[in-house]
Design a protein around this motif. Structure first.
Motif, PDB file in Angstrom:
ATOM      1  N   LEU A 129       9.596  18.740   8.858  1.00 28.63           N
ATOM      2  CA  LEU A 129       9.089  17.403   9.173  1.00 28.63           C
ATOM      3  C   LEU A 129       7.638  17.453   9.634  1.00 28.63           C
ATOM      4  O   LEU A 129       6.858  16.539   9.373  1.00 28.63           O
ATOM      5  N   GLU A 130       7.261  18.528  10.301  1.00 31.60           N
ATOM      6  CA  GLU A 130       5.909  18.646  10.841  1.00 31.60           C
ATOM      7  C   GLU A 130       4.885  19.029   9.789  1.00 31.60           C
ATOM      8  O   GLU A 130       3.734  18.584   9.844  1.00 31.60           O
ATOM      9  N   PHE A 131       5.276  19.850   8.827  1.00 23.85           N
ATOM     10  CA  PHE A 131       4.286  20.491   7.967  1.00 23.85           C
ATOM     11  C   PHE A 131       4.299  20.039   6.510  1.00 23.85           C
ATOM     12  O   PHE A 131       3.730  20.683   5.641  1.00 23.85           O
ATOM     13  N   VAL A 132       4.953  18.921   6.217  1.00 25.91           N
ATOM     14  CA  VAL A 132       4.889  18.361   4.861  1.00 25.91           C
ATOM     15  C   VAL A 132       3.530  17.693   4.666  1.00 25.91           C
ATOM     16  O   VAL A 132       3.068  16.932   5.507  1.00 25.91           O
ATOM     17  N   ARG A 133       2.878  17.992   3.531  1.00 30.38           N
ATOM     18  CA  ARG A 133       1.602  17.371   3.188  1.00 30.38           C
ATOM     19  C   ARG A 133       1.696  16.790   1.770  1.00 30.38           C
ATOM     20  O   ARG A 133       2.084  17.498   0.829  1.00 30.38           O
ATOM     21  N   PHE A 134       1.335  15.523   1.630  1.00 28.29           N
ATOM     22  CA  PHE A 134       1.422  14.842   0.338  1.00 28.29           C
ATOM     23  C   PHE A 134       0.088  14.891  -0.399  1.00 28.29           C
ATOM     24  O   PHE A 134      -0.978  14.883   0.213  1.00 28.29           O
ATOM     25  N   GLN A 135       0.171  14.915  -1.742  1.00 24.87           N
ATOM     26  CA  GLN A 135      -0.988  14.795  -2.623  1.00 24.87           C
ATOM     27  C   GLN A 135      -0.775  13.557  -3.493  1.00 24.87           C
ATOM     28  O   GLN A 135       0.267  13.417  -4.125  1.00 24.87           O
ATOM     29  N   GLU A 136      -1.764  12.674  -3.519  1.00 22.57           N
ATOM     30  CA  GLU A 136      -1.620  11.442  -4.297  1.00 22.57           C
ATOM     31  C   GLU A 136      -2.043  11.671  -5.742  1.00 22.57           C
ATOM     32  O   GLU A 136      -3.163  12.105  -6.014  1.00 22.57           O
ATOM     33  N   THR A 137      -1.162  11.370  -6.674  1.00 18.00           N
ATOM     34  CA  THR A 137      -1.444  11.554  -8.098  1.00 18.00           C
ATOM     35  C   THR A 137      -1.965  10.255  -8.710  1.00 18.00           C
ATOM     36  O   THR A 137      -1.885   9.185  -8.105  1.00 18.00           O
ATOM     37  N   LYS A 138      -2.485  10.351  -9.927  1.00 18.09           N
ATOM     38  CA  LYS A 138      -3.062   9.186 -10.595  1.00 18.09           C
ATOM     39  C   LYS A 138      -2.039   8.096 -10.883  1.00 18.09           C
ATOM     40  O   LYS A 138      -2.399   6.918 -11.018  1.00 18.09           O
ATOM     41  N   ASP A 139      -0.783   8.450 -11.005  1.00 19.44           N
ATOM     42  CA  ASP A 139       0.242   7.436 -11.271  1.00 19.44           C
ATOM     43  C   ASP A 139       0.803   6.830  -9.987  1.00 19.44           C
ATOM     44  O   ASP A 139       1.822   6.129 -10.001  1.00 19.44           O
ATOM     45  N   GLY A 140       0.141   7.111  -8.851  1.00 20.31           N
ATOM     46  CA  GLY A 140       0.529   6.480  -7.601  1.00 20.31           C
ATOM     47  C   GLY A 140       1.700   7.109  -6.886  1.00 20.31           C
ATOM     48  O   GLY A 140       2.239   6.535  -5.934  1.00 20.31           O
TER      49      GLY A 140
END
Length: 256
Positions: A129-140
């Motif tokens: 829960l602490e270390f999840v990091r999201f990357q936003e893609t072109k399709d949202g």
């Protein structure tokens, strides 16, 4: 000497328990099909997954277990620890065969070990829960790669579904090659046939990211560097609170 083999799912394992009682089986070992190795003089019996049988065993466990331990079989099963199936098999048999509580009988090696494993699984869930990091893609879609020590991804879905209810996201376990996709309404398990991300650190191909994604990651790293006091740097303490195996997924630690 009978080895019971199943498909590796929790429902499959519960089906094994059901068949042990129905067929009066006393297995020498219970193995996932993918991990089974032929053994001389051992009889192999494959147990198919039956959802109705699994549900009956699970409901029986819920009636026998104290409320604080109702998820213990599932949590410890997902630890993927060597020998966890036989440990759970012995625990469940003793649970069903006695009219008194055995859940606090720490003189029983299986009970003691299962509680230790459960604590480790819960700790790993908290870290995820602490270390999840999201990357936003072109399709949202927001994509987050993870690689937890235990198979704890199912335990964090409720948190992310509530926390990011207005975003489409995928959290993907690159070690076990499966994940979950949230489409703003429901969450479903997926396996990506085309993996447009690094198998090592989960970085999505740059041409698939939103234009500002790399800039946001760089800003986050700059912020991380700016609040860091070099003179008080303590790598040992940092690794204690932020295990190094998570670093490759963190923009603040991985971006150059």
């Amino acid at each position: 000497m009978t080895y019971l083999v199943y498909d590796g799912s929790f429902e499959g394992f519960l089906s094994v328990i059901f068949q042990c009682y129905q067929q009066d089986l006393s297995p020498a070992n219970i193995c996932r099909e993918a991990a089974f190795q032929e053994i001389l003089f051992a009889e192999k019996q494959f147990i198919s997954t039956d959802e109705k049988q699994a549900e009956r065993v699970w409901k029986g466990l819920q009636k026998k277990l104290h409320r604080r331990n109702k998820d213990l079989p599932y949590r410890t099963f997902l630890s993927e620890q060597p020998g966890i199936e036989m440990m759970l098999y012995r625990f469940i048999c003793r649970l069903f065969d006695n009219n008194f509580s055995i859940e606090t009988d720490y003189g029983d090696a299986d009970v003691l070990q299962l509680k230790k494993i459960e604590r480790q699984v819960l700790q790993e869930t908290a870290r995820l829960l602490e270390f999840v990091r999201f990357q936003e893609t072109k399709d949202g879609i927001y994509f987050a790669p993870v690689e937890p020590a235990f198979d704890v991804l199912p335990f964090v879905l409720h948190h992310f579904k509530n926390r990011f209810a207005d975003q489409q996201w995928i959290i993907y376990d690159i070690k076990r090659n499966y994940g979950f996709y949230y489409d703003l309404k429901t969450t479903q398990e997926i396996v990506l046939s085309e993996q447009n991300f690094s198998a090592w650190d989960g970085k999505v191909d740059a041409n698939l990211l939103q234009e500002n994604e790399v800039n946001y990651q760089r800003l986050w790293k700059n912020y991380f560097d700016s609040i860091n006091i070099k003179e008080r740097k303590n790598p040992k303490l940092q690794r204690q609170h932020m295990p190094q195996r998570y670093w490759k997924f963190l923009p603040e630690k991985s971006l150059k």
